[in-house]
Every structure is written in C-alpha cells, then in structure tokens.
Design an enzyme around this catalytic site. Structure first.
Site, short mmCIF file in Angstrom:
data_model
loop_
_atom_site.label_atom_id
_atom_site.label_comp_id
_atom_site.label_asym_id
_atom_site.label_seq_id
_atom_site.Cartn_x
_atom_site.Cartn_y
_atom_site.Cartn_z
N HIS A 281 -0.89 20.91 59.80
CA HIS A 281 -2.05 21.08 59.18
C HIS A 281 -2.05 22.44 58.25
O HIS A 281 -3.00 23.53 58.80
CB HIS A 281 -3.40 21.18 60.19
CG HIS A 281 -4.75 21.06 59.62
ND1 HIS A 281 -5.72 20.47 60.18
CD2 HIS A 281 -5.29 21.12 58.29
CE1 HIS A 281 -6.64 20.37 59.42
NE2 HIS A 281 -6.46 20.78 58.29
N ARG B 69 -8.33 14.18 56.85
CA ARG B 69 -8.28 14.73 58.57
C ARG B 69 -7.67 13.22 59.37
O ARG B 69 -7.73 12.05 58.98
CB ARG B 69 -9.92 14.60 59.15
CG ARG B 69 -10.58 15.78 58.46
CD ARG B 69 -10.53 16.98 59.09
NE ARG B 69 -11.44 18.17 58.80
CZ ARG B 69 -11.17 19.34 58.76
NH1 ARG B 69 -9.90 19.82 59.00
NH2 ARG B 69 -12.12 20.13 58.33
N GLU C 248 -5.40 17.44 67.43
CA GLU C 248 -4.74 18.73 66.61
C GLU C 248 -4.91 19.72 67.70
O GLU C 248 -5.71 19.78 68.55
CB GLU C 248 -4.92 19.14 65.23
CG GLU C 248 -4.71 17.81 64.36
CD GLU C 248 -5.13 18.62 62.79
OE1 GLU C 248 -5.38 19.46 62.58
OE2 GLU C 248 -5.16 17.59 62.11
#
Lengths: 315, 315
Positions: A281, A234, A263
């Site tokens: 991602h 993360r 994000e």
C-alpha cells in the site's frame, strides 16, 4: 496556544512533523484513544486526523463530544460512516487528488512489472540463472504493451491519470465508471463488458458499499487466461479469495496489487504465487504526495479552526 | 529448394521457427560454425543471421567465402566490423525500430521500479515485513515522478519513445545526442551538461566506439546522490566498474539495468546491491517485438536472395 488535534490512525512520525509545527498533536498511534488519553483530555478535542480507510467505531466518537471535523490524510474516506458523522454534525475532509499522480505512477509500475515479469527477471539475474543459462519458463517472451487493450475501472483523478499514461504506451484504452465522462476513451456500460474486452484491468474506482467485491470470479473469468489485473484502489473492490483462486488456476495470467482485503496483510496464498507483484500500500507514498496531502490536511484544519467550511470537504 | 542460412549466434529455438519455414537453417547454436559444420557445408552459404551485439571473428568470415549478407536480429549492430564487411562486400541488415516500443517500455519499467523500490517492496510484503510492521529504510517514501528531470541520452527511435512516455508522467524531459533533433524537448550540448541537469538519466544511445564508457565516474558524479540511471542500450556505454563504485558509495541513488559489460553475466558486486533492479537483457523480448524482428529478418533475406538491396540495410 495552538489548537489540539487528535491523531487517530497510526502514521509514521515523519508524516506529522509539518502538521505538528502548527497544531498540538495528541497521537493515539492507532490504538483506541481512550487507552492513551484520559476522557478529560479527549473531551475538548475538536478535530482529528485519520487514515481514510480505517473505520472509526461509534464508541470512539462517543468519547469525543466536541469533535467537529474528521480530516482524512489521503484521498480515501471509505472508513467514514457518513450517517454517523451527519447525525453528530461532524464535517469530513480529505486530500483530493493530492496523491493521484503518485498512485497512477504506481499503477503503471505494477502493470509493467507484472506483464514483463520484473521480479522474476531480477531474481533470475541475481541468482545466477542467467549466467548459467538455466531454462526458466518465466523468461519466455511475454506479451508487451503495444496494441494491448487496457480497461480502466473508475474515471476519477487517478483513473484519468492512469488512462493518459497507458495511452502513450501505444495501447487501446477504454473505461467503465458509474457515468460517462468527457474523456477520449471508449466507455463500456458495465464492468463485465469492460473485462470481456480488456487484456489488462486497472482498478481505480473509489471504494464503498457499491463497489464491494465488484471484481468477482465472474469478472476475472471474463478477463481471461492472458489477462492481468492491477489494483491500487482498495482491497475491498476485489473478492480476494476469488482472485487467489483465479491466479492459482490460470483463469487469469497475473496481478499487480498494492491493496489487500485486510491490511497490513497479504495472505500466504498470494505471497507464494509467482505471477503476482505485491507492494505494501505505497501508492500515495512518495515525498511529493505526502507534502501535498499534508498541505490539504493543514488547509482543512486551518479553515475549520477559523470557523470556515473545510477547504476540501467530502460531500 | 529453400536457400540456406547460417545462424551464427545462439537463439532460442522459438525465435527461428517462422524463419525456418522459409529457409533452410544451419544452426551453429552460438559455437564457431566450423565446430558444427564442415568447411564444405559452409562454403556455399550466402547469408547468415546474428545477434547484432556479438562480434564475428574474421576467421569465421574466412570460412564463408560466399557470404553476401549478415542479417542482425534486432536493432543493434555493434558486433559488426564494417571495415571487414566492406572489404569482403558483405551487406549488413538489421531490424530498425522493430523492438523500439518493447525496449522503451522496459526502460520505463526499470525507471519506475528503481525509483519506487519495487523489488524491495515486493520482498517486504512476501517476507512478512509489512504484516509484522518491521521497520525498513527501503520503505521510506521516495521521490516520485512528478516534476522530476529526466535526461535521455540518445534520440533515436527508442530514445523518442522513452521521451514520449516520460513526458506523460508529469516530468521535465531533456536530451543529449550527437545532433539536435526536431523534438519538443530541451537539447543539452553535452552528456555532462545533461547529467548535471537531470535527476534520472536514461541511456538509449547506440553503442559503438564513440560511446564506449561515455558514462564514466565523472558523469555519475554529476548525476548526483539523488540520481538514478537506467540502461537499456548496451553495457559498453557505461563504465561498469565506475557504476558499481558509485552505487556502493551513494554517489548516485540507484540503477535499473538491462545490459551489462559482459553478457550473460552481472557481477556479484552488482547482484548483491539493494539499490538496483536487474533484468537479463529482455528489452526487445516480447512476443510482438520478436514477430516484428523476424519480419525484418525475412524481408532482408527475401530481398537479398532476389538479388535486390537489403530491405533494412545498415548504412
């Protein structure tokens, strides 16, 4: 009549097709559910699907008085406030290991692409630099894998798979995690010690309050000017401002990143750097990982609606 | 006085520094030696260093009547006319396996980058497509590695290292080569059978007359519309026009290429394709591979000038 399930986060339609064949889905498309559905529609909802990294404001839970299960699509559950779910007696489930191979594979892709400067190499060929014999500092021979020291931060399912993959590249592998595991790699008692030792640091630790900005300016300095960092965990695990500063001033050599502080957003300070490889991602984003995650979501929902404990509870 | 050695191909200066500390190098910089040196200078030359893939015209050998050794920098020797060297009693040496790990690592980099669409993903982040939630067909989930069938064409040092690396990615590995090897992978008796079976074809065979255009339109068709091909061997092994046609019309899904029919050149028909990852022949281009190749070159030269057989002869 199928049970109703609220979709809290914004998921591509294709990812919900199989689940929608079994449940009636109320798709909030990532907006606050009350903007899309009436309080009356939300009142009877007993289960919802969410992206584990997304925070669920208590005001949302207030609108869902019947909620008994939050099912995270994927491995992560860092968006869940467990004090809040415990107080409300909401069970939380996830998809453990369903995407581990896919994420580990992307970690390897980023590591190899960063050290071999793949994006620059592809551009060098496409832009005619190669055929024109144009000098390019990014085409100087880099250090390869053989004999390199790879430090894995986190030894869960994903960390183990990364370690196994790295080892076959004729490297030295070591790791740090909260506790020692029964794995054939050297254990370092602190992340600082691991970074001091390693040429390449692979961040595979579970995100949470205890790992927030665990990789800071000090750790990056220990990694050193030949060092590379890869993050498929993360964005919160790395102090992103410190990372940008380290990359800009060659405190470390390069980074391969699949996750970011905010994000879907990678700041311009990152996207203009030549010594990074950036992906949006997509660690768990393969056909087989999605199928496995959907299987976990459905197994959790099936158990919940049958009055049984979740099949894959987060404990 | 150090022995004189002619450098026939064009090598970056940095690659010859260590060799130059032991020998007096006459660097032709890739031009016909007679353009740079006089016939008198060339006459006594007994050894030369060349890039194995580059053809040496007989007229060059005619200018080197004392030549007793041609030392290839690297593994390849497909530029050598062995009838010609035998006739002239010139020994040929190479650097076997010196760059095998480096080349195998690049093969893996290309395979992973092509199947995970890394170059497109990096561009999607950098160009703001991700933060703008811009729909992109290249960001649909691809097939990952788990359970994929990987066919290795060629089971020499590099092929073995590719196979070992692939296996740890939870794939099925099989191979074809002229003969069966003592390796733990299924053998296919023909390249056609391997291509029919495989999802991903890794070209790691030694280039030569017998493998010229071995991968043609028929083989690509057998690989199929989900298929990916990776070539780190030589451009000559693939019919490049057939490959471009197959990529343009989705006969196969994608390609990762480090080598091309005519180097240093990748045609526009290739460089404009979105479903390829292209690198400028950098397979053996890492610091440690260069050191190992230089060690082999020097061991060959030392043996030759001591009147012994080459340390690493091509037989």
């Amino acid at each position: 009549m199928p049970h109703q399930v609220l979709i809290f986060s914004r998921f591509p339609k294709a990812q919900m097709v199989r689940i929608g064949e079994r449940y009636e889905l109320l798709d909030g498309k990532g907006r606050p559910p009350i903007e899309t559905f009436s309080a009356e529609q939300l009142k009877p909802i007993r289960a919802m699907i969410t992206a584990g990294g997304q925070a669920i404001p208590p005001v949302v839970l207030d609108m869902l008085p019947s909620l008994g299960a939050i099912i995270c699509y994927g491995t992560g559950y860092d968006g869940i406030d467990f004090a809040e779910t415990a107080r409300r007696k909401i069970a939380v489930g996830n998809s453990p290991a369903a995407n581990a191979a896919s994420v580990a594979d992307l970690a390897m892709t980023l590591m190899l692409a960063t050290t071999r400067r793949l994006v620059a190499a592809d551009d060098y060929v496409r832009s005619g630099g190669w055929s024109g014999a144009k000098p390019s500092p990014s085409m100087r021979p880099p250090l390869g894998m053989t004999g390199r020291k790879i430090g894995i931060y986190g030894m869960g399912e994903i960390g183990r798979k990364i370690a196994a993959r790295c080892a076959v590249f004729e490297t030295e592998v070591a790791y740090h995690s909260r506790s020692k595991h029964d794995v054939p790699y050297a254990y370092h008692a602190s992340l600082a010690a691991l970074a001091e030792w390693a040429d390449i640091l692979m961040v595979a630790v579970r995100a949470g309050a205890d790992t927030q900005h665990a990789v800071d300016a000090g750790i990056l300095k220990k990694l050193g000017p030949q060092g590379t960092i890869v993050n498929i965990s993360r964005g919160s695990v790395i102090d992103q401002a410190a990372l940008v500063a380290a990359l800009e001033s060659n405190v470390i050599a390069g980074a391969g990143l699949d996750v970011y502080a905010k994000e879907p957003h990678a700041p311009d300070t990152l996207t203009t750097l030549p010594n990074v490889v950036l992906t949006p991602h997509i660690g768990g984003h393969t056909v087989e990982a999605h199928i496995a995650m959907q299987d976990c979501v459905m197994a959790n929902l099936d158990a919940f609606f049958s009055g049984k404990p979740l099949r894959y509870p987060v404990t």
